[in-house]
Scaffold this motif. Structure first.
Motif, mmCIF file in Angstrom:
data_model
loop_
_atom_site.group_PDB
_atom_site.id
_atom_site.type_symbol
_atom_site.label_atom_id
_atom_site.label_comp_id
_atom_site.label_asym_id
_atom_site.label_seq_id
_atom_site.Cartn_x
_atom_site.Cartn_y
_atom_site.Cartn_z
ATOM 1 N N GLY A 156 0.811 -1.207 0.000
ATOM 2 C CA GLY A 156 0.000 0.000 0.000
ATOM 3 C C GLY A 156 0.846 1.260 0.000
ATOM 4 N N ARG A 157 0.222 2.323 -0.377
ATOM 5 C CA ARG A 157 0.874 3.634 -0.351
ATOM 6 C C ARG A 157 1.174 3.995 1.100
ATOM 7 N NH1 ARG A 157 3.262 7.700 -1.121
ATOM 8 N NH2 ARG A 157 2.807 9.385 -2.597
ATOM 9 N N GLY A 158 2.346 4.569 1.363
ATOM 10 C CA GLY A 158 2.723 4.931 2.718
ATOM 11 C C GLY A 158 1.706 5.857 3.366
ATOM 12 N N VAL A 159 1.096 5.391 4.436
ATOM 13 C CA VAL A 159 0.039 6.165 5.088
ATOM 14 C C VAL A 159 0.579 7.478 5.640
ATOM 15 C CG1 VAL A 159 -1.562 6.201 7.033
ATOM 16 C CG2 VAL A 159 -1.366 4.144 5.615
ATOM 17 N N ALA A 160 1.718 7.419 6.313
ATOM 18 C CA ALA A 160 2.280 8.638 6.908
ATOM 19 C C ALA A 160 2.622 9.663 5.846
ATOM 20 C CB ALA A 160 3.518 8.295 7.733
ATOM 21 N N GLN A 161 3.062 9.193 4.688
ATOM 22 C CA GLN A 161 3.427 10.110 3.614
ATOM 23 C C GLN A 161 2.180 10.653 2.904
ATOM 24 O OE1 GLN A 161 5.289 6.951 3.928
ATOM 25 N NE2 GLN A 161 6.412 8.345 5.288
ATOM 26 N N LEU A 162 1.212 9.790 2.671
ATOM 27 C CA LEU A 162 0.028 10.181 1.909
ATOM 28 C C LEU A 162 -0.914 11.061 2.723
ATOM 29 C CD1 LEU A 162 -1.342 9.730 -0.851
ATOM 30 C CD2 LEU A 162 -2.566 7.806 0.175
ATOM 31 N N GLU A 163 -1.122 10.701 3.991
ATOM 32 C CA GLU A 163 -2.119 11.401 4.799
ATOM 33 C C GLU A 163 -1.522 12.512 5.660
ATOM 34 O OE1 GLU A 163 -4.323 8.551 7.035
ATOM 35 O OE2 GLU A 163 -5.088 7.506 5.261
ATOM 36 N N ASP A 164 -0.341 12.248 6.213
ATOM 37 C CA ASP A 164 0.251 13.214 7.144
ATOM 38 C C ASP A 164 1.391 14.026 6.542
ATOM 39 O OD1 ASP A 164 -1.498 12.120 9.011
ATOM 40 O OD2 ASP A 164 -0.018 10.625 9.664
ATOM 41 N N ARG A 165 1.776 13.700 5.286
ATOM 42 C CA ARG A 165 2.886 14.388 4.612
ATOM 43 C C ARG A 165 4.193 14.256 5.392
ATOM 44 N NH1 ARG A 165 0.723 14.280 -0.194
ATOM 45 N NH2 ARG A 165 -1.329 15.298 -0.269
ATOM 46 N N THR A 166 4.332 13.137 6.098
ATOM 47 C CA THR A 166 5.563 12.883 6.843
ATOM 48 C C THR A 166 6.670 12.484 5.873
ATOM 49 O OG1 THR A 166 4.289 12.103 8.742
ATOM 50 C CG2 THR A 166 6.626 11.489 8.654
ATOM 51 N N PRO A 167 7.834 13.113 5.924
ATOM 52 C CA PRO A 167 8.919 12.740 5.016
ATOM 53 C C PRO A 167 9.312 11.272 5.197
ATOM 54 C CG PRO A 167 9.391 14.834 6.087
ATOM 55 C CD PRO A 167 8.194 14.259 6.782
ATOM 56 N N LEU A 168 9.575 10.620 4.101
ATOM 57 C CA LEU A 168 10.003 9.226 4.138
ATOM 58 C C LEU A 168 11.440 9.155 4.624
ATOM 59 C CD1 LEU A 168 11.520 6.713 2.476
ATOM 60 C CD2 LEU A 168 9.283 6.293 3.499
ATOM 61 N N THR A 169 11.743 8.205 5.495
ATOM 62 C CA THR A 169 13.103 8.009 5.981
ATOM 63 C C THR A 169 13.499 6.544 5.839
ATOM 64 O OG1 THR A 169 12.429 7.513 8.257
ATOM 65 C CG2 THR A 169 12.799 9.839 7.691
ATOM 66 N N ILE A 170 14.786 6.313 5.773
ATOM 67 C CA ILE A 170 15.291 4.941 5.735
ATOM 68 C C ILE A 170 14.970 4.239 7.055
ATOM 69 C CG2 ILE A 170 17.323 3.491 5.422
ATOM 70 C CD1 ILE A 170 16.481 4.961 2.904
ATOM 71 N N ASP A 171 14.948 4.988 8.155
ATOM 72 C CA ASP A 171 14.568 4.394 9.444
ATOM 73 C C ASP A 171 13.162 3.799 9.378
ATOM 74 O OD1 ASP A 171 16.957 4.960 10.664
ATOM 75 O OD2 ASP A 171 16.272 6.822 11.584
ATOM 76 N N GLN A 172 12.235 4.500 8.695
ATOM 77 C CA GLN A 172 10.882 3.975 8.549
ATOM 78 C C GLN A 172 10.907 2.639 7.799
ATOM 79 O OE1 GLN A 172 7.398 5.235 9.403
ATOM 80 N NE2 GLN A 172 7.477 3.018 9.094
ATOM 81 N N LEU A 173 11.745 2.530 6.782
ATOM 82 C CA LEU A 173 11.843 1.275 6.034
ATOM 83 C C LEU A 173 12.380 0.157 6.916
ATOM 84 C CD1 LEU A 173 13.217 2.570 2.601
ATOM 85 C CD2 LEU A 173 10.845 2.395 3.412
ATOM 86 N N GLY A 174 13.293 0.482 7.825
ATOM 87 C CA GLY A 174 13.784 -0.521 8.765
ATOM 88 C C GLY A 174 12.666 -1.025 9.666
ATOM 89 N N ARG A 175 11.794 -0.133 10.113
ATOM 90 C CA ARG A 175 10.658 -0.552 10.936
ATOM 91 C C ARG A 175 9.653 -1.359 10.118
ATOM 92 N NH1 ARG A 175 11.360 4.810 12.610
ATOM 93 N NH2 ARG A 175 9.419 5.538 11.627
ATOM 94 N N ASP A 176 9.515 -1.015 8.833
ATOM 95 C CA ASP A 176 8.651 -1.812 7.950
ATOM 96 C C ASP A 176 9.172 -3.241 7.847
ATOM 97 O OD1 ASP A 176 7.256 0.523 7.535
ATOM 98 O OD2 ASP A 176 7.875 0.776 5.439
ATOM 99 N N LEU A 177 10.481 -3.384 7.697
ATOM 100 C CA LEU A 177 11.069 -4.718 7.609
ATOM 101 C C LEU A 177 10.804 -5.503 8.891
ATOM 102 C CD1 LEU A 177 12.761 -6.931 6.329
ATOM 103 C CD2 LEU A 177 14.833 -5.649 6.965
ATOM 104 N N LEU A 178 10.885 -4.839 10.037
ATOM 105 C CA LEU A 178 10.568 -5.512 11.294
ATOM 106 C C LEU A 178 9.131 -6.036 11.272
ATOM 107 C CD1 LEU A 178 11.302 -6.269 14.237
ATOM 108 C CD2 LEU A 178 10.328 -4.054 14.904
ATOM 109 N N ALA A 179 8.190 -5.232 10.769
ATOM 110 C CA ALA A 179 6.788 -5.656 10.714
ATOM 111 C C ALA A 179 6.624 -6.892 9.836
ATOM 112 C CB ALA A 179 5.917 -4.510 10.191
ATOM 113 N N VAL A 180 7.349 -6.939 8.725
ATOM 114 C CA VAL A 180 7.282 -8.107 7.830
ATOM 115 C C VAL A 180 7.856 -9.339 8.528
ATOM 116 C CG1 VAL A 180 8.164 -9.077 5.671
ATOM 117 C CG2 VAL A 180 7.294 -6.738 5.721
#
Length: 411
Positions: A156-180
């Protein structure tokens, strides 16, 4: 080169530059794109001389309908990031010993593999299918998980980026990997494999969750990636071109992302030009299989321009050099193409310098998508890494599985 040939090349390059004008006529800032396109035009002008646009379009359609790459599918699953983004993954289970095909027994031996799961993370503007060859080689031999990063592929489209306009960070991708991992690999040892942005994702995971690395990760492969200083990459451009791109590209991408519908029409109108750009920055070999070229194009074309713009700033801020120490006590593979223009092989050498026990493999005549360009090399070194991690029997080798030369048959 004859005078007439030289004139033809100039004409072709001029035509490529003229194609870039379509972006300007569409009202989209084209200056930075023109700089990059001009660099690519010199490399692709000759091959454009002999094939008309209509023929190339027909060829793309034919490759789209018959190309086998990216066709492998596994058991689907969904994980949810900390901001609610839906992350799509697929699992390929290891087969029981009795059902292993003869080819796999020859490659990996007869003993059942240890209960290890290999988690593959893909790069920027790609998706999980970019690991097609490696997935095919390991299928049934060891349990694997392939996932799509947020806003890529089937995720899905990044919720924080789409709805809250939060800048994407590599740290966020690391947390995504943890969720997977929590959803798809709730227990057991893990091997982490990351290409480009996927390798950065692995580093971000290690920085934020060192206990997971310590307790469960048994090996890591970092392919065509970087631990930082990406703002210094020159993308194979002359000094003046690099300066221009660095100065205007962030603003241009932001503008493009705000006019996504218009830009997507422009991308279609300049498909030939961008096919050349994609080839230049993806591959280094001259005889790459056209079906593989088109496969890479489809993945990159499938990434919406607003996603491209959204992710780009995160790379200049990326610095996970300190996190590499988390991998010091385990088998590590660091692999890169010598002619990679996106994450130059010097960045992989810098990683290896900080992990002196890691295996460093530099592949000649290989670009950024080395796992598609020279799949047999990547598979061979991954198989060796899995042996060292205890995931497959010792003494097993992989040789010559798959080729992407124009004379080879797919997979």
């Amino acid at each position: 080169m004859s005078e007439s040939s030289a004139e033809a090349v100039v004409s072709a390059a001029s035509a490529a530059a003229a194609s870039a004008g379509n972006w300007r006529r569409a009202g989209v800032a084209g200056a930075a794109i023109g700089v990059v396109a001009a660099g690519a035009a010199a490399g692709v002008a000759i091959e454009r001389l002999t094939v008309g646009r209509g023929m190339r379009k027909k060829a793309r359609l034919a490759l789209d309908s018959t190309g086998p790459y990216g066709s492998l599918r596994g058991t689907p699953g969904k994980a949810y990031a900390d901001d609610g983004t839906e992350l799509y993954y697929e699992v390929d289970e290891a087969e029981p010993e009795a059902s292993l095909a003869p080819r796999r027994r020859r490659l990996f031996g007869r003993k059942a593999p240890a209960p290890v799961t290999v988690v593959f993370s893909h790069g920027y503007c790609l998706n999980q299918d970019s690991w097609h060859f490696q997935r095919a080689a390991l299928r049934g031999v060891v349990r694997t998980v392939h996932w799509d990063q947020r806003s890529h592929g089937r995720s899905g489209r990044g919720v924080a980026q789409l709805e809250d306009r939060t800048p994407l960070t590599i740290d966020q991708l690391g947390r995504d990997l943890l969720a997977v991992i929590e959803a798809a690999v709730p227990e057991g040892p893990i091997v982490l494999v990351g290409h480009s942005m996927g390798g950065m994702t692995v580093m971000a995971l290690a920085e934020q969750f060192p206990e997971l690395i310590r307790d469960r990760v048994v090996a890591v492969a970092l392919v065509g990636t970087s631990s930082g200083r990406l703002g210094e990459v020159n993308f194979g451009l002359p000094v003046a071109g690099v300066a221009a791109v660095r100065r205007v590209l962030p603003g241009v991408l932001k503008a493009l992302g705000q006019q996504a519908a218009l830009v997507e029409r422009g991308r279609r109108a300049t498909a030939d030009l961008f096919a050349g750009v994609i080839k230049r920055y993806s591959f280094a070999s001259r005889d790459i299989d056209p079906a593989v070229e088109r496969f890479a194009e489809r993945m990159i074309e499938g990434t919406p321009i607003d996603v491209v713009a959204e992710f780009y700033p995160a790379f200049t801020e990326h610095d996970k050099t300190a996190a590499l120490a988390r991998f010091a006590e385990m088998p590590v593979l660091v692999l890169a193409g010598v002619k990679d223009l996106v994450t130059p092989s010097e960045h992989s050498e810098a990683i290896a310098d900080l992990l002196p026990d890691a295996e460093l493999v530099l592949v000649p005549d290989a670009g950024h998508l080395v796992m598609l360009e020279h799949p047999e090399v990547v598979i061979d070194r991954l198989a060796d890494l899995l042996m060292r991690a205890g995931a497959v029997p010792a003494g097993a080798t992989v040789g010559g599985y798959g080729s992407t030369s124009s004379s080879a048959q797919p997979g």
